[in-house]
Design a protein around this motif. Structure first.
Motif, short mmCIF file in Angstrom:
data_model
loop_
_atom_site.label_atom_id
_atom_site.label_comp_id
_atom_site.label_asym_id
_atom_site.label_seq_id
_atom_site.Cartn_x
_atom_site.Cartn_y
_atom_site.Cartn_z
N TYR A 16 6.33 75.38 14.95
CA TYR A 16 5.29 74.41 14.66
C TYR A 16 3.93 75.06 14.40
N GLY A 29 0.36 70.94 13.41
CA GLY A 29 1.73 71.12 13.87
C GLY A 29 2.03 70.32 15.13
N LEU A 33 4.82 67.45 15.82
CA LEU A 33 5.77 67.50 16.93
C LEU A 33 5.73 66.23 17.77
#
Length: 234
Positions: A16, A29, A33
């Protein structure tokens, strides 16, 4: 505790940071997530979550799943995230960086360096196993413990004395360094001073790399240096 769906988010948490940038660090990122984890566990993001492109987030990547778990728990119970993402990102960044970057990497280096005597490939395998054992275990358990403890997950780190782990691993690394030095002295006695100097330089380079270079590049550099010196008769 309800059953959590973690596998898709677990895989994505491994990379990520791929869009890390100077503006919002891991923010893009992490937002990705979090949305993925919430969606897989049939939970809507609360309205107080900052979903803007400039959303800022930065923590130790090996502990990020603890934050995902606690945010899911807080959302399901209170329908809001509050400032927990900001609070815990800083707290776990400090704890995780001290252990994973400062202590675990040199520890993994000294555990695996002996494998060069047998096979250079084995060194790579050992380093990956030792370092990623902690990486994977923390990532997997992070979802569950973050969700179980919620906003009180920091007490878990206090309970296991995580802030003292670095001291323990540094002590073990120092002990293994002493063994390496003893071996080098013995090797010098049988093989000559030039070989001893080469091994000492290799030892120093390995320490520097394991302290300051992060990620796969560290493995490439260390194994290349060891392999080249081995080929030239060290």
């Amino acid at each position: 505790m309800r059953k959590l769906i973690i596998f898709p988010t677990l895989l994505k948490s491994l990379f990520y940071q791929g869009n890390w940038n100077i503006t919002n660090m891991q923010g893009t990122g992490f937002r990705w997530l979090l949305k993925d984890f919430f969606r897989n566990n049939k939970t809507e993001l609360p309205s107080d979550f900052d979903s803007s492109p400039l959303y800022y987030f930065n923590t130790n990547p090996y502990l990020v799943t603890f934050i995902l778990g606690l945010l899911l728990k807080e959302t399901q119970e209170k329908s809001k995230i509050g400032d927990y993402d900001k609070i815990y990102s800083s707290a776990l960044a400090a704890l995780g960086d001290t252990f994973f970057w400062h202590s675990l990497r040199p520890f993994a280096f000294f555990v695996s360096i002996w494998a060069i005597v047998v096979n250079p490939v084995l060194l790579i395998i050992l380093y990956l196993v030792v370092f990623n054992l902690f990486n994977i275990v923390f990532r997997v358990l992070g979802f569950y413990y973050g969700y179980t403890f919620g906003a009180n997950v920091i007490f878990l780190f206090n309970k296991i004395g995580f802030n003292r782990w670095s001291t323990v691993f540094d002590a073990m690394t120092t002990f293994m360094a002493g063994i390496v030095i003893a071996y080098l002295i013995k090797y010098q006695y049988y093989e000559g001073f030039i070989h001893f100097i080469k091994l000492v330089l290799l030892f120093i380079v390995g320490i520097i790399i394991s302290k300051w270079v992060r990620g796969p590049l560290e493995l490439i550099i260390v194994t290349t240096i060891l392999g080249v010196l081995l080929l030239f008769g060290v």
